[in-house]
Motif scaffolding. Structure first.
Motif, PDB file in Angstrom:
ATOM      1  N   CYS A  32       0.793  -1.224   0.000  1.00  0.00           N
ATOM      2  CA  CYS A  32       0.000   0.000   0.000  1.00  0.00           C
ATOM      3  C   CYS A  32       0.829   1.280   0.000  1.00  0.00           C
ATOM      4  O   CYS A  32       0.307   2.351  -0.317  1.00  0.00           O
ATOM      5  N   SER A  33       2.106   1.183   0.328  1.00  0.00           N
ATOM      6  CA  SER A  33       2.913   2.403   0.410  1.00  0.00           C
ATOM      7  C   SER A  33       3.085   3.090  -0.933  1.00  0.00           C
ATOM      8  O   SER A  33       3.359   4.292  -0.985  1.00  0.00           O
ATOM      9  N   VAL A  34       2.933   2.343  -2.037  1.00  0.00           N
ATOM     10  CA  VAL A  34       3.063   2.986  -3.347  1.00  0.00           C
ATOM     11  C   VAL A  34       1.946   4.000  -3.574  1.00  0.00           C
ATOM     12  O   VAL A  34       2.116   4.954  -4.338  1.00  0.00           O
ATOM     13  N   TYR A  35       0.802   3.786  -2.922  1.00  0.00           N
ATOM     14  CA  TYR A  35      -0.264   4.789  -3.010  1.00  0.00           C
ATOM     15  C   TYR A  35       0.190   6.090  -2.363  1.00  0.00           C
ATOM     16  O   TYR A  35       0.038   7.183  -2.937  1.00  0.00           O
ATOM     17  N   SER A  36       0.762   5.981  -1.166  1.00  0.00           N
ATOM     18  CA  SER A  36       1.193   7.177  -0.454  1.00  0.00           C
ATOM     19  C   SER A  36       2.291   7.921  -1.205  1.00  0.00           C
ATOM     20  O   SER A  36       2.324   9.153  -1.209  1.00  0.00           O
ATOM     21  N   THR A  37       3.189   7.170  -1.869  1.00  0.00           N
ATOM     22  CA  THR A  37       4.315   7.817  -2.550  1.00  0.00           C
ATOM     23  C   THR A  37       3.941   8.267  -3.954  1.00  0.00           C
ATOM     24  O   THR A  37       3.935   9.462  -4.254  1.00  0.00           O
ATOM     25  N   SER A  38       3.616   7.337  -4.827  1.00  0.00           N
ATOM     26  CA  SER A  38       3.366   7.680  -6.224  1.00  0.00           C
ATOM     27  C   SER A  38       2.105   8.517  -6.406  1.00  0.00           C
ATOM     28  O   SER A  38       2.088   9.469  -7.184  1.00  0.00           O
TER      29      SER A  38
END
Length: 451
Positions: A32-38
């Motif tokens: 899920c961290s790719v949502y926060s970053t990208s």
């Protein structure tokens, strides 16, 4: 086999199973961290702002529901609305998890709803700012709800002395995945012409790919984590969601030191979440930096955040988690002050600022989560982490609202960014006043040697 040998074997099996769950648990951060970053940090803010500007009138305002809103404030306002929605839903998720003991189905529902909304951002083009705001609200609220359930596993899969390290590794996994996906995003965005794509199409592909990544890697924790049986009390979880929240808050009054920590965390984390979500808008709109520079800067944050999370985890073993978090809040305050004076069109200085953020970002969040896990009475993990998540993401509406109002009133993103200093200063003061060792003992948990 002797009794002593059996005990040692059972202990080894238990430790092996715990490590297996921990490895699976790390992968939800990876998912899920790719949502926060990208999405939230890099692409969506500037892109949704440009879409809103395309729909704006001659004075730069859009009019959702007949309300005049400056186009540049649409994104932070949508973030605030998503958080309010999360506040309404999270009590039901926490109550359902605690009463049924079935966190995994609820985690899957929230994760795939968020991943689906993120993938749907591929449709965001032209002047469809309302569609973009709607998908942002759904995805952001879903992430917050899923994190309630994800964080509630921490006290169950890690012994007290393990939690600083386990929590830090989870954040490190998340920042690693963010860096990997940003590299792919950088290739797609920078070479969009060679791929036969317009700039907007490249951005939409990057947004949708984050949703696909989120959904694919969520399968790992869903396979490895296990639900624990609980004793049913006969009351419907959904119907009692708000009553459960009120009961949780009432129970927290019996643990005022836990409540004091939550208040401190609510304040300073509101500042952290706002800086994360608004940094790309500040860089593009106020500093005039191009998208490639922003992607590279956030990639730098991701790489250094891995080292920062692990490094601050080690510092916590020497100096204690509380002192380490307090030191990080000082750095956050200095970062905002430096950001206010950052010259426009100077990517080198922006990279320096990104490096400082990366070194404190992962560690401050990981250690805060670990600290709170020590303050949760046994058997109440999901409901207490529901309240924690409201502080983590659920009540982090005030920072984006302050940021949006500051820009609405002044038209200056510099004034908006400096307004966030108050969150870190006040959070430092409130956290410094919390006697953490007493708080752990008051929650009925063993006190680590150093905390």
């Amino acid at each position: 086999m002797t009794a002593g040998t059996a005990d040692r074997t059972d202990g080894a099996d238990s430790a092996r199973e715990r490590r297996r769950e921990q490895r699976g648990w790390y992968f939800y951060d990876f998912a899920c961290s790719v949502y926060s970053t990208s999405v939230l940090t890099v692409f969506l803010g500037p892109y949704l702002t440009s879409v809103a500007k395309a729909a704006a009138d001659a004075d730069g305002f859009v009019h959702p529901l007949g309300i005049a809103v400056r186009a540049g404030s649409v994104f932070p306002y949508a973030v605030s609305v998503s958080v309010v929605l999360a506040v309404l839903v999270m009590p039901f998720a926490g109550a359902a998890a605690d009463r049924s003991g079935r966190k995994k189905p609820l985690l899957a529902l929230a994760a795939y709803l968020g991943a689906g909304a993120t993938t749907g951002m591929f449709l965001l083009d032209g002047d469809r700012y309302l569609l973009g705001a709607f998908l942002l609200i759904v995805a952001n609220a879903s992430l917050a709800v899923s994190m309630v359930l994800y964080n509630a596993y921490l006290p169950q899969i890690a012994e007290p002395h393990e939690r600083d390290a386990v929590s830090s590794r989870g954040w490190a996994f998340g920042y690693t995945s963010g860096a990997l996906v940003l590299v792919l995003n950088l290739v797609v965005y920078s070479g969009h012409e060679s791929f036969g794509l317009s700039e907007g199409e490249a951005v939409r592909i990057c947004l949708a790919s984050a949703g696909l990544w989120w959904g694919a890697f969520t399968l790992v924790p869903l396979r490895r984590l296990r639900d624990r049986r609980v004793t049913a009390d006969g009351e419907g979880a959904v119907g009692s969601g708000w009553r459960q929240l009120m009961a949780t808050l009432k129970d927290m009054r019996r643990h005022p030191l836990t409540l004091s920590f939550l208040l401190a965390y609510l304040v300073y984390n509101d500042g952290v979440q706002t800086v994360i979500s608004q940094a790309s808008v500040y860089g593009s709109e106020e500093l005039g930096l191009d998208q490639t520079t922003l992607i590279t800067a956030v990639l730098l944050v991701q790489i250094l955040a891995v080292a920062g999370a692990l490094g601050m985890g080690r510092l916590a073993r020497t100096h204690g988690a509380k002192r380490t978090v307090l030191a990080s809040l000082v750095v956050w305050t200095l970062v905002l002050a430096a950001g206010y004076f950052l010259p426009a069109g100077a990517p080198v200085w922006f990279y320096c600022l990104a490096a400082a953020i990366g070194l404190v970002l992962g560690g401050s969040q990981a250690l805060s989560r670990s600290l709170f896990s020590h303050l949760v009475p046994r058997g109440k993990e999901a409901e207490y982490f529901s309240a924690y998540e409201m502080s983590d993401r659920g009540l982090s509406w005030l920072g984006p609202l302050v940021f949006g109002l500051a820009y609405q009133l002044t038209g200056s993103y510099r004034d908006a960014i400096i307004s966030l200093v108050i969150f870190f200063v006040l959070g430092f003061v409130l956290l410094a006043r919390v006697p953490v060792r007493r708080a752990v003992a008051a929650a009925g948990n063993p006190v680590p040697d150093r905390i």
